[in-house]
Design an enzyme around this catalytic site. Sequence first.
Site, short mmCIF file in Angstrom:
data_model
loop_
_atom_site.label_atom_id
_atom_site.label_comp_id
_atom_site.label_asym_id
_atom_site.label_seq_id
_atom_site.Cartn_x
_atom_site.Cartn_y
_atom_site.Cartn_z
N GLU A 228 0.68 -1.19 0.22
CA GLU A 228 -0.03 -0.04 0.26
C GLU A 228 0.89 1.21 -0.06
OE1 GLU A 228 -2.65 -0.43 3.53
OE2 GLU A 228 -3.44 -2.28 2.55
N ASN B 114 2.15 -5.13 -3.01
CA ASN B 114 0.36 -5.59 -2.88
C ASN B 114 -0.21 -4.28 -2.32
OD1 ASN B 114 -1.44 -7.76 -1.77
ND2 ASN B 114 -1.07 -6.99 0.38
N HIS C 43 -10.35 -6.81 -1.36
CA HIS C 43 -11.42 -6.46 -0.44
C HIS C 43 -12.69 -5.63 -1.32
CE1 HIS C 43 -8.76 -7.76 2.84
NE2 HIS C 43 -7.75 -6.95 2.61
N GLU D 59 -5.96 -10.90 -0.81
CA GLU D 59 -6.81 -10.67 0.47
C GLU D 59 -8.34 -10.68 0.11
OE1 GLU D 59 -5.27 -7.71 2.68
OE2 GLU D 59 -3.23 -7.69 2.20
N ASP E 170 -12.05 -11.00 0.03
CA ASP E 170 -13.30 -11.06 0.65
C ASP E 170 -14.31 -10.03 0.31
OD1 ASP E 170 -12.62 -8.48 1.82
OD2 ASP E 170 -12.00 -9.37 3.80
#
Length: 374
Positions: A177, A220, A256, A285, A287
């Site tokens: 990030e 990432n 996400h 990651e 979801d």
Amino acid sequence: MKVPQLLLAAVLASALLLQAAPAQAHQPDGKHPPGQSKQDTLRRAAPKDFKIGSAVAGGGHHESQDYPDPFTFDKEYRKLLGAEFSSVSPENQAKWEFIHPEPGVYRFAEMDAIVRFAQKNKQAVRGHTLFWHSQNPQWLEQGNFSDDELRAILKDHIQTVVGRYAGKIQQWDVANEIFNDDGTLRTADNIWIRELGPDIIADAFRWAHEADPSAKLFFNDFGVEDINAKSNAYLELIPRLQAQGVPVDGFAVQGHLSTRYGFPSNLQANLQRFDDLGLETAVTEMDVRMDVAAGTEPTAAQLEKQADYYQRALEACLAVDGCRSFTIWGFTDKYSWVPVFFAGEGEATVMDENFTRKPAYYAVRDTLRSAARR
């Protein structure tokens, strides 16, 4: 009451040593209770060269919840984690504030246990993360270090952590990030970039590679699933670094997502852009959170929309040659980070709090099966 970190680490270390098609078509088969059949799992459904992974619950927000460390003490959770997935990633156990809580002090017990678990269950491990603006310990953020001291601290951290697990970690999220949504570097809240300048990013990759030449090294980030200013910034930065001989191997989108918003329809095209650079890609990651009021259950329509998002994300990854890893950020709502950080949202994983498989689980499983048959 929160147990002091070092005391908790000792307690946990002792405990750990003692444990050696359309989305609507994806429906439960009803043949086996969740996790009972060794054949009916995500890792069994996946193509042989494709890693289906999960974050390992622990650290971070879990330490303030009213349950003990999930990975250490929840046997059913561990059973499913081993049975369902061919890859695992520490959710918080390798982040700075957890693994390096004091100057010169490293807390390795939990990460060691994850690696041992993965070896026992023939799983790959993704490392997360070495260079980030968040979840840093106070001693680091408020230490008033000189530039030379700060640089030495970062090098020691990266080489100590990566070196300890050399040969045991398949992929590392080295820099996490580092861009704002508009594509500018995080210079205000990232201590490394703010204090040492952007060239420190290249050094982080070099140090990680020196510590473990066999590990694949990734950028990432969240919000880079689509073609936008943020993903464009990575597309411009990575070739520049590679031209300088910096060992960057991959680019990962976190995934996400929320059903409040549309699905990132250019996900496959975006991953392909990085594949065209010769990079590996990954979804790391995943979801899909939903609007669910406290004390209520998601509707059938919400569950099907969630399943559709999971399916489309996985299909996008599978369609790109270099995307060989798809990790969901926890597989059960029982331990999901989402309700803690997103008020009014939750139910973001593929199993509910009782480990019952949701439509999203079957969407993922059936998509993997279809890919394996091709």
